[in-house]
Design an enzyme around this catalytic site. Structure first.
Site, mmCIF file in Angstrom:
data_model
loop_
_atom_site.group_PDB
_atom_site.id
_atom_site.type_symbol
_atom_site.label_atom_id
_atom_site.label_comp_id
_atom_site.label_asym_id
_atom_site.label_seq_id
_atom_site.Cartn_x
_atom_site.Cartn_y
_atom_site.Cartn_z
ATOM 1 N N LYS A 158 0.796 -1.068 0.171
ATOM 2 C CA LYS A 158 -0.139 -0.143 0.103
ATOM 3 C C LYS A 158 0.771 1.166 0.104
ATOM 4 O O LYS A 158 1.928 1.535 0.865
ATOM 5 C CB LYS A 158 -0.836 0.136 1.373
ATOM 6 C CG LYS A 158 -2.304 0.148 1.280
ATOM 7 C CD LYS A 158 -2.934 0.356 2.500
ATOM 8 C CE LYS A 158 -4.325 0.331 2.506
ATOM 9 N NZ LYS A 158 -4.977 0.530 3.758
HETATM 10 O O1 G3P Z 1 -7.525 1.306 6.096
HETATM 11 C C1 G3P Z 1 -8.024 2.356 5.329
HETATM 12 C C2 G3P Z 1 -9.317 2.799 5.806
HETATM 13 O O2 G3P Z 1 -10.245 1.707 5.747
HETATM 14 C C3 G3P Z 1 -9.263 3.418 7.355
HETATM 15 O O3 G3P Z 1 -10.479 4.243 7.242
HETATM 16 O O4 G3P Z 1 -11.732 6.157 8.142
HETATM 17 O O5 G3P Z 1 -11.996 4.001 9.122
HETATM 18 O O6 G3P Z 1 -9.887 5.076 9.431
HETATM 19 P P1 G3P Z 1 -11.095 4.986 8.639
#
Ligand code: G3P
Length: 217
Positions: free
Chosen positions: A83
């Site tokens: 990533k």
């Molecule tokens: O892993 C990436 C993403 O899914 C994280 O999103 O906004 O839940 O931190 P969030």
């Protein structure tokens, strides 16, 4: 649509993988920072548990360092996907790693133009963050609609991996829009099992059956 689990918790991933509903996993530095174990050991163990694509993110910010780190991440297991963040350096690193046959997931995508540029340099996945867009009163799923349409128009092989998922409706919308993957926190996947009518229906079936058995005695 493939379902990935978005987590660094081996306990949560193991219980979801045992249900057979998981096709892969995604992590990020914040998720892995919550865990005690060495991040590379965690990634290796996640690969063993899910037997599918597992995204591990670089923390370097310069392209050459990202490439070096990405090559090391790719060596952890055959299922590893590297990533990289959508920055100029991330785009350069993606191009180099992809040219070496390493699968790259370009993350922190918030616009269709970012997704298009990532696809043009050979990204295997792009990760648009729908929840973080919703957080600022911007319709995250509209971005998914745009990216799916653009990738279909030009037959880009890059997969649309819906990220920053906050609730089961995001999963339904992603599937209806034809996204390739949706990565979800364990709590959101748990919610997908719940429906009050299923509980009520099962309870009545069992009660009726029990009553009939008692009546026969
Ligand atoms: O892993 C990436 C993403 O899914 C994280 O999103 O906004 O839940 O931190 P969030």
């Amino acid at each position: 649509m493939k379902l990935f689990v978005d987590s660094g918790s081996l306990k949560d991933i193991e219980s979801l993988a045992a249900l057979g509903i998981i096709d892969g996993a995604t992590t990020n530095p914040s998720l892995l920072a919550k865990e005690q174990k060495d991040p590379r050991e965690i990634l290796k163990e996640i690969c063993r548990l899910v037997q599918g694509p597992v995204s591990g993110e670089v923390v370097a910010t310069k392209a050459d360092d990202m490439v070096r780190e990405g090559r090391e991440i790719a060596k952890i297991d055959q299922h590893m996907v590297v990533k990289v963040p959508f920055t100029r350096d991330g785009v350069r690193a993606c191009r180099t790693l992809a040219s070496e046959g390493i699968k790259v997931n370009v993350t922190l995508i918030f616009s269709a133009t970012q997704a298009l540029l990532a696809a043009k340099v050979g990204a295997a996945y792009v990760s648009p963050f729908v929840g973080r867009l919703d957080d600022i009163a911007t319709d995250g799923m509209h971005l998914i609609e745009e990216i799916v349409e653009i990738f279909d128009n030009y037959e880009f092989p890059t997969q649309v991996l819906v990220a920053s998922v906050r609730h089961p409706i995001h999963i339904v919308q992603a599937a209806r829009l034809g996204a390739d993957v949706c990565t979800c926190p364990p709590a959101v996947l748990d919610q997908c099992f719940k429906h009050p009518l299923t509980d009520i229906g099962l309870e009545k079936f069992l009660k009726d059956w029990e009553k009939a058995q008692t009546a026969k005695v």
